[in-house]
Design an enzyme around this catalytic site. Sequence first.
Site, PDB file in Angstrom:
ATOM      1  N   LEU A 121       0.721  -1.299   0.047  1.00 38.41           N
ATOM      2  CA  LEU A 121       0.165  -0.002   0.031  1.00 38.41           C
ATOM      3  C   LEU A 121       0.917   1.287   0.001  1.00 38.41           C
ATOM      4  O   LEU A 121       1.632   1.590   1.095  1.00 38.41           O
ATOM      5  CB  LEU A 121      -0.942  -0.257   1.235  1.00 38.41           C
ATOM      6  CG  LEU A 121      -1.423  -1.331   1.245  1.00 38.41           C
ATOM      7  CD1 LEU A 121      -2.736  -1.292   2.654  1.00 38.41           C
ATOM      8  CD2 LEU A 121      -2.406  -1.541   0.229  1.00 38.41           C
ATOM      9  N   GLU A 122       0.948   1.984  -1.105  1.00 36.34           N
ATOM     10  CA  GLU A 122       1.728   3.276  -1.433  1.00 36.34           C
ATOM     11  C   GLU A 122       0.950   4.259  -1.125  1.00 36.34           C
ATOM     12  O   GLU A 122       1.481   5.545  -1.054  1.00 36.34           O
ATOM     13  CB  GLU A 122       2.329   3.012  -2.683  1.00 36.34           C
ATOM     14  CG  GLU A 122       3.043   1.767  -3.023  1.00 36.34           C
ATOM     15  CD  GLU A 122       4.585   1.794  -2.739  1.00 36.34           C
ATOM     16  OE1 GLU A 122       5.188   2.926  -2.337  1.00 36.34           O
ATOM     17  OE2 GLU A 122       5.041   0.711  -2.761  1.00 36.34           O
ATOM     18  N   HIS A 123      -0.456   4.299  -1.176  1.00 34.58           N
ATOM     19  CA  HIS A 123      -1.423   5.396  -0.620  1.00 34.58           C
ATOM     20  C   HIS A 123      -2.521   4.840   0.211  1.00 34.58           C
ATOM     21  O   HIS A 123      -2.545   3.782  -0.040  1.00 34.58           O
ATOM     22  CB  HIS A 123      -1.471   6.325  -1.705  1.00 34.58           C
ATOM     23  CG  HIS A 123      -1.896   5.533  -3.164  1.00 34.58           C
ATOM     24  ND1 HIS A 123      -1.015   5.536  -3.950  1.00 34.58           N
ATOM     25  CD2 HIS A 123      -3.104   5.299  -3.454  1.00 34.58           C
ATOM     26  CE1 HIS A 123      -1.712   4.954  -5.151  1.00 34.58           C
ATOM     27  NE2 HIS A 123      -2.854   5.078  -4.714  1.00 34.58           N
TER      28      HIS A 123
ATOM     29  N   ARG B  41      10.653   1.033  -6.228  1.00 36.16           N
ATOM     30  CA  ARG B  41      10.065   2.195  -6.319  1.00 36.16           C
ATOM     31  C   ARG B  41      10.763   3.267  -7.363  1.00 36.16           C
ATOM     32  O   ARG B  41       9.904   3.329  -8.436  1.00 36.16           O
ATOM     33  CB  ARG B  41      10.463   3.198  -5.010  1.00 36.16           C
ATOM     34  CG  ARG B  41       9.595   4.409  -4.904  1.00 36.16           C
ATOM     35  CD  ARG B  41       9.483   4.608  -3.611  1.00 36.16           C
ATOM     36  NE  ARG B  41       8.334   4.471  -2.982  1.00 36.16           N
ATOM     37  CZ  ARG B  41       7.188   4.980  -3.378  1.00 36.16           C
ATOM     38  NH1 ARG B  41       7.123   6.106  -4.079  1.00 36.16           N
ATOM     39  NH2 ARG B  41       6.137   4.675  -2.406  1.00 36.16           N
TER      40      ARG B  41
END
Length: 443
Positions: free
Chosen positions: A200-202, A425
């Site tokens: 979960l990056e946001h 990333r």
Amino acid sequence: MLMRNPSLYLFGLGVTLLALVAQPHAISATFVVDPTSGSALSVIPRAEPVPDDSLRSRPNLVMYWGQNSWGGQHLDDPDNWEKDIDYYCQDDTVDVIIASFLINYNLGGIPGTNFANHCNETFPNTQLHHCASITDGIRYCQKRGKKILLSLGGAEGRYGFPDDKSAVEFARVIHNLYLGGKSDLRPFDDVVLDGIDLDLEHGGPTGVTAFVTELRRLSVVSNSPRRLIISAAPQCEYPDANLGRPLEEADIDMVLVQFYNNWCGLMNFDNIWAWNYPVWHKLIGRMVNKNAKIYIGAPSAPAAGRGFVNLTRLTQIYRNISSTYDSVGGMMLWDVSNGWNNYDDIATIDGPVGTFQGGKPLNFAQATGRWLHSLIKSPTHVSVSVAPSADSDTTVTGPPTNTATESSEDAHIAAGGEIKRSAFRVGRNPQLRAARPRSDVAH
Ligand SMILES: *[C@@H]1O[C@H](CO)[C@@H](O)[C@H](O)[C@H]1NC(C)=O
Ligand SMILES: *[C@@H]1O[C@H](CO)[C@@H](O)[C@H](O)[C@H]1NC(C)=O
Ligand SMILES: *[C@@H]1O[C@H](CO)[C@@H](O)[C@H](O)[C@H]1NC(C)=O
């Protein structure tokens, strides 16, 4: 428009997406499916299946598959793009493969997937990929004792839970699509995945714990044949913006810390102001699952992410950490496509892993796996002898195996496996669209 433009996408794990996936078929007929319609809940609950400790019999290598990030930087060399998932299950390199990504989910409809160059078929009027090459590949991998997880999230896409209620509802969708539930839209047909990864990056932490809790509950009540594995891949900065609280509140097995693209990455191992493994080690004591393990997440090639260290250095660091902390469970590499194309600096590490196998040099991923598994006799990783499972590799039918890299260690994998993963990333290629900006110098 996802996939139409042959440009590159960069996902949270440093993933580049090749836009090789065709648009879903234009279907005029109305095709309404409720992915939540499975009725596994009518089954009488029974005790949670015995936890699968097989992964704990040795340090594990976890790798991300599905985004062909090397291919995204080598558009002119399709021969070396990421292969089907079963290709990576032929030898003893990997214990856990995380297929990435499920994207654009919990938007009220059917979620979407993106597997870069791997699949061009979707269920009508959805972006949910359905390809025999992936399904058959996962089946083959599982028969060989590998654990296969699906990753939710990444840097792109829209997702997140406004509240616990929607998270619980979405857990049912995932259960029915990919785990022990039922649906007309099963992307991998009757294959039951081993687990779910949270990259979960946001989207924030709201609902994440409720999501995991409901997934586990459904796994039990549906008598799922596989013990559900939940992994999470936080950035190394602590606490992670999206996974911070869920890491302490949800029942998570593997913490695949992305020790790259941030100040706290592997490149700063010697800097006590930057390197923060002790903080992650202490997290275990606050987690619901006290048997959870931390995995050292690393780039598998210089272009895979900032913080790449060569294998000599990576093994030094791993040895150092694992001889100090019992919380380390193995390594996670982002990603398999880069690792399989990286032949630099692998012959310099000590032990048997730097040797050539059948005339072919080992790549970075293979050498890392070999080295990690050679630690099985180390005092910090007590080997547990486990009887081979029913679906051990003796019954496998699948792609021809590469006997040159086959080894008796497959028996350990066949007996089960341990789990970890992480992601990447930012790529070096200036063509790559930068992921969300990270505060690399937050310290
Ligand atoms: C998907 O890919 C396969 C194999 O490359 C090809 O045969 C098929 O025509 C493609 N389907 C679509 C809808 O593009
Ligand atoms: C590997 O990295 C280390 C530390 O960054 C460096 O000192 C060493 O020379 C490198 N080894 C090779 C073979 O490049
Ligand atoms: C691990 O590395 C640190 C930093 O370089 C060093 O101070 C420490 O002595 C090492 N520990 C072991 C057990 O090698």
